[in-house]
Design a protein around this motif. Structure first.
Motif, PDB file in Angstrom:
ATOM      1  N   LEU A 140       0.804  -1.295   0.016  1.00 59.77           N
ATOM      2  CA  LEU A 140       0.050  -0.038   0.241  1.00 59.77           C
ATOM      3  C   LEU A 140       0.880   1.159   0.100  1.00 59.77           C
ATOM      4  O   LEU A 140       0.618   2.144  -0.568  1.00 59.77           O
ATOM      5  CB  LEU A 140      -0.944  -0.195   1.167  1.00 59.77           C
ATOM      6  CG  LEU A 140      -1.730   1.363   1.251  1.00 59.77           C
ATOM      7  CD1 LEU A 140      -2.911   1.268   0.123  1.00 59.77           C
ATOM      8  CD2 LEU A 140      -2.675   1.128   2.766  1.00 59.77           C
ATOM      9  N   SER A 141       1.986   1.322   0.880  1.00 61.54           N
ATOM     10  CA  SER A 141       2.885   2.480   0.809  1.00 61.54           C
ATOM     11  C   SER A 141       3.585   2.533  -0.568  1.00 61.54           C
ATOM     12  O   SER A 141       3.602   3.860  -0.827  1.00 61.54           O
ATOM     13  CB  SER A 141       3.771   2.006   2.013  1.00 61.54           C
ATOM     14  OG  SER A 141       4.800   3.127   2.187  1.00 61.54           O
ATOM     15  N   GLU A 142       3.990   1.574  -1.098  1.00 62.42           N
ATOM     16  CA  GLU A 142       4.504   1.552  -2.494  1.00 62.42           C
ATOM     17  C   GLU A 142       3.678   2.118  -3.479  1.00 62.42           C
ATOM     18  O   GLU A 142       3.975   2.914  -4.299  1.00 62.42           O
ATOM     19  CB  GLU A 142       5.333   0.174  -2.677  1.00 62.42           C
ATOM     20  CG  GLU A 142       6.506  -0.329  -1.897  1.00 62.42           C
ATOM     21  CD  GLU A 142       7.383   0.648  -2.029  1.00 62.42           C
ATOM     22  OE1 GLU A 142       7.721   1.321  -2.869  1.00 62.42           O
ATOM     23  OE2 GLU A 142       8.102   0.834  -1.000  1.00 62.42           O
ATOM     24  N   ALA A 143       2.305   1.769  -3.498  1.00 63.27           N
ATOM     25  CA  ALA A 143       1.304   2.011  -4.266  1.00 63.27           C
ATOM     26  C   ALA A 143       1.115   3.494  -4.290  1.00 63.27           C
ATOM     27  O   ALA A 143       0.905   4.347  -5.324  1.00 63.27           O
ATOM     28  CB  ALA A 143       0.052   1.338  -4.101  1.00 63.27           C
ATOM     29  N   LYS A 144       0.980   4.133  -3.028  1.00 64.41           N
ATOM     30  CA  LYS A 144       0.761   5.686  -2.756  1.00 64.41           C
ATOM     31  C   LYS A 144       1.846   6.256  -3.425  1.00 64.41           C
ATOM     32  O   LYS A 144       1.884   7.267  -4.042  1.00 64.41           O
ATOM     33  CB  LYS A 144       0.839   5.908  -1.145  1.00 64.41           C
ATOM     34  CG  LYS A 144      -0.671   5.343  -0.662  1.00 64.41           C
ATOM     35  CD  LYS A 144      -0.825   5.852   0.669  1.00 64.41           C
ATOM     36  CE  LYS A 144      -2.138   5.224   1.350  1.00 64.41           C
ATOM     37  NZ  LYS A 144      -2.216   5.748   2.648  1.00 64.41           N
ATOM     38  N   LYS A 145       3.298   5.745  -3.041  1.00 67.33           N
ATOM     39  CA  LYS A 145       4.596   6.477  -3.433  1.00 67.33           C
ATOM     40  C   LYS A 145       4.597   6.380  -4.988  1.00 67.33           C
ATOM     41  O   LYS A 145       4.996   7.425  -5.770  1.00 67.33           O
ATOM     42  CB  LYS A 145       5.752   5.667  -3.038  1.00 67.33           C
ATOM     43  CG  LYS A 145       5.770   5.801  -1.462  1.00 67.33           C
ATOM     44  CD  LYS A 145       7.149   5.124  -1.040  1.00 67.33           C
ATOM     45  CE  LYS A 145       7.487   5.453   0.385  1.00 67.33           C
ATOM     46  NZ  LYS A 145       8.727   4.682   0.750  1.00 67.33           N
ATOM     47  N   ALA A 146       4.103   5.235  -5.671  1.00 67.01           N
ATOM     48  CA  ALA A 146       3.905   4.906  -7.229  1.00 67.01           C
ATOM     49  C   ALA A 146       2.852   6.092  -7.716  1.00 67.01           C
ATOM     50  O   ALA A 146       3.308   6.683  -8.853  1.00 67.01           O
ATOM     51  CB  ALA A 146       3.828   3.670  -7.503  1.00 67.01           C
ATOM     52  N   GLY A 147       1.926   6.285  -6.856  1.00 66.53           N
ATOM     53  CA  GLY A 147       0.785   7.390  -7.447  1.00 66.53           C
ATOM     54  C   GLY A 147       1.317   8.809  -7.370  1.00 66.53           C
ATOM     55  O   GLY A 147       1.131   9.424  -8.512  1.00 66.53           O
ATOM     56  N   THR A 148       1.951   9.125  -6.436  1.00 65.23           N
ATOM     57  CA  THR A 148       2.590  10.315  -6.357  1.00 65.23           C
ATOM     58  C   THR A 148       3.668  10.523  -7.454  1.00 65.23           C
ATOM     59  O   THR A 148       3.762  11.726  -8.224  1.00 65.23           O
ATOM     60  CB  THR A 148       3.422  10.659  -4.955  1.00 65.23           C
ATOM     61  OG1 THR A 148       2.394  10.228  -3.810  1.00 65.23           O
ATOM     62  CG2 THR A 148       3.855  11.861  -4.757  1.00 65.23           C
ATOM     63  N   VAL A 149       4.485   9.488  -7.410  1.00 62.91           N
ATOM     64  CA  VAL A 149       5.695   9.802  -8.632  1.00 62.91           C
ATOM     65  C   VAL A 149       4.902   9.798 -10.142  1.00 62.91           C
ATOM     66  O   VAL A 149       5.363  10.513 -10.951  1.00 62.91           O
ATOM     67  CB  VAL A 149       6.370   8.525  -8.647  1.00 62.91           C
ATOM     68  CG1 VAL A 149       7.297   8.480  -9.794  1.00 62.91           C
ATOM     69  CG2 VAL A 149       7.332   8.502  -7.471  1.00 62.91           C
ATOM     70  N   ALA A 150       3.812   8.902 -10.438  1.00 63.86           N
ATOM     71  CA  ALA A 150       3.061   9.119 -11.633  1.00 63.86           C
ATOM     72  C   ALA A 150       2.557  10.451 -11.916  1.00 63.86           C
ATOM     73  O   ALA A 150       2.377  11.090 -12.961  1.00 63.86           O
ATOM     74  CB  ALA A 150       2.052   7.854 -11.685  1.00 63.86           C
TER      75      ALA A 150
END
Length: 348
Positions: A140-150
């Protein structure tokens, strides 16, 4: 993860050893207690509640006195009426006898291997659940980070696209034709004394300061009197459609002329009013195509300078200096609608 698995196995093994030791002690204590209770057990009661005395021991012949006492005892027992045992005594003796019989019939069982395996499986399941929760939390944390990066990448891509579009527009604007009004004037001919008439020509000179050729398709020029309206009215202008091949090279000039009085009448009354301070202005536009075949329109306006000569009378020092130059209007006087460069309506 292996370390956690070894810890779980060690806990299960220690639990199994403790369970075996306690089972052995319980079994020995239970056997000794059952033997003692059987040895010192009370006489049992019949179903009717009568208390039955123990029988005489076999092989022992009673003596004379003993026989008499025994007979008397038997007689007394026989003569006495049967009495019911109190329910309180029955209820008090049965639990101990029933518990003793249950322990003798079925000794307590120790911990089974299935229980040990169940405990181990529960520990492994708990460990796996915790690991799964930690992994899911990490995802979940990585998904949030990936969303921010995207999102940041999308914004950066949009900014880059806008910058590229602006760069292309700048390149196109640098290469396309660009008009600059270099001169705006009115030339008045010498006026005869016996029959004064104002004749001459008004001209606007534009220079192509761009890098590519401009194809001129239409021009317009006119003279206005009084205060200019807020919106240009080109209905009174002299308009000219250009023919084929009317091109202007870079750094070349294009002149637009307006004959007086053929297109703009000047008489004694008008000249007197203008020389007395009434506004007069020269305005118009030029329509042209650029190298991308887009059609543009350039508007202009000018007001006369203070050095205008309105009476070039014959024989006077100003006979050959009639007219004068026009200047661009000052900013903030409400004439911005006359000065523009834009695409013709309906074109991108």
């Amino acid at each position: 993860m292996l370390k956690r698995l070894f810890v779980a196995i060690a806990i299960s093994a220690s639990f199994l050893a403790t369970a075996k030791a306690s089972d052995s002690a319980n079994l020995k204590a239970n056997n000794g207690t059952a033997f003692a209770e059987g040895l010192y057990a009370k006489p049992s009661s019949t179903a009717s509640g009568l208390s039955v005395p123990p029988p005489f021991a076999r092989g022992s012949a009673p003596t004379g006195e003993s026989s008499e006492n025994g007979a008397a005892a038997v007689g007394s027992v026989a003569s006495q009426p049967a009495t019911m045992a109190p329910r309180a005594v029955e209820n008090r003796d049965r639990p101990s006898n029933d518990a003793t019989m249950d322990r003798l019939a079925k000794p307590e069982e120790g911990t089974k291997w299935s229980d040990v395996l169940l405990v181990g499986a529960t520990l492994l399941l708990a460990w796996f659940t915790a690991s799964l929760w930690l992994s899911t939390r990490g995802l979940l944390s990585e998904a949030k980070k990936a969303g921010t990066v995207a999102e940041n990448s999308a914004k950066a891509a949009q900014a880059s696209a806008e910058a590229a579009a602006n760069t292309v527009k700048a390149i196109v604007a640098r290469e396309q034709p660009r008009w600059l009004v270099t001169e705006m004037a009115m030339k008045l001919n010498t006026i005869a004394l016996n029959n004064p008439q104002w004749t001459g020509v008004a001209t606007v000179t534009l220079r192509n300061v761009g890098r590519t050729i401009a194809e001129v398709t239409e021009t317009a020029i006119g003279v206005g009197f009084g205060n200019p309206p807020s919106v240009p009215d080109y209905a009174r202008c002299r308009k000219t459609r250009s023919g084929f091949g009317s091109t202007v090279m870079p750094d070349a000039e294009k002149k637009i002329a307006l004959a007086i009085p053929a297109n703009a009448r000047l008489d004694a009354a008008k000249v007197q009013a203008v020389s007395g301070g009434e506004p007069i202005w020269l305005y118009g536009y030029v329509v042209y195509r650029d190298y991308l075949d887009r059609e543009w329109i350039k508007g202009f306006i000018g007001i006369p300078s203070s050095a205008m000569t309105w009476y070039p009378m014959a024989g006077s020092p100003d006979a050959d200096r009639g007219g004068g130059a026009f200047e661009p209007p000052a900013f903030g006087v409400g004439l911005d609608a006359y000065i523009y460069t834009r695409l013709v309506s309906g074109q991108g």
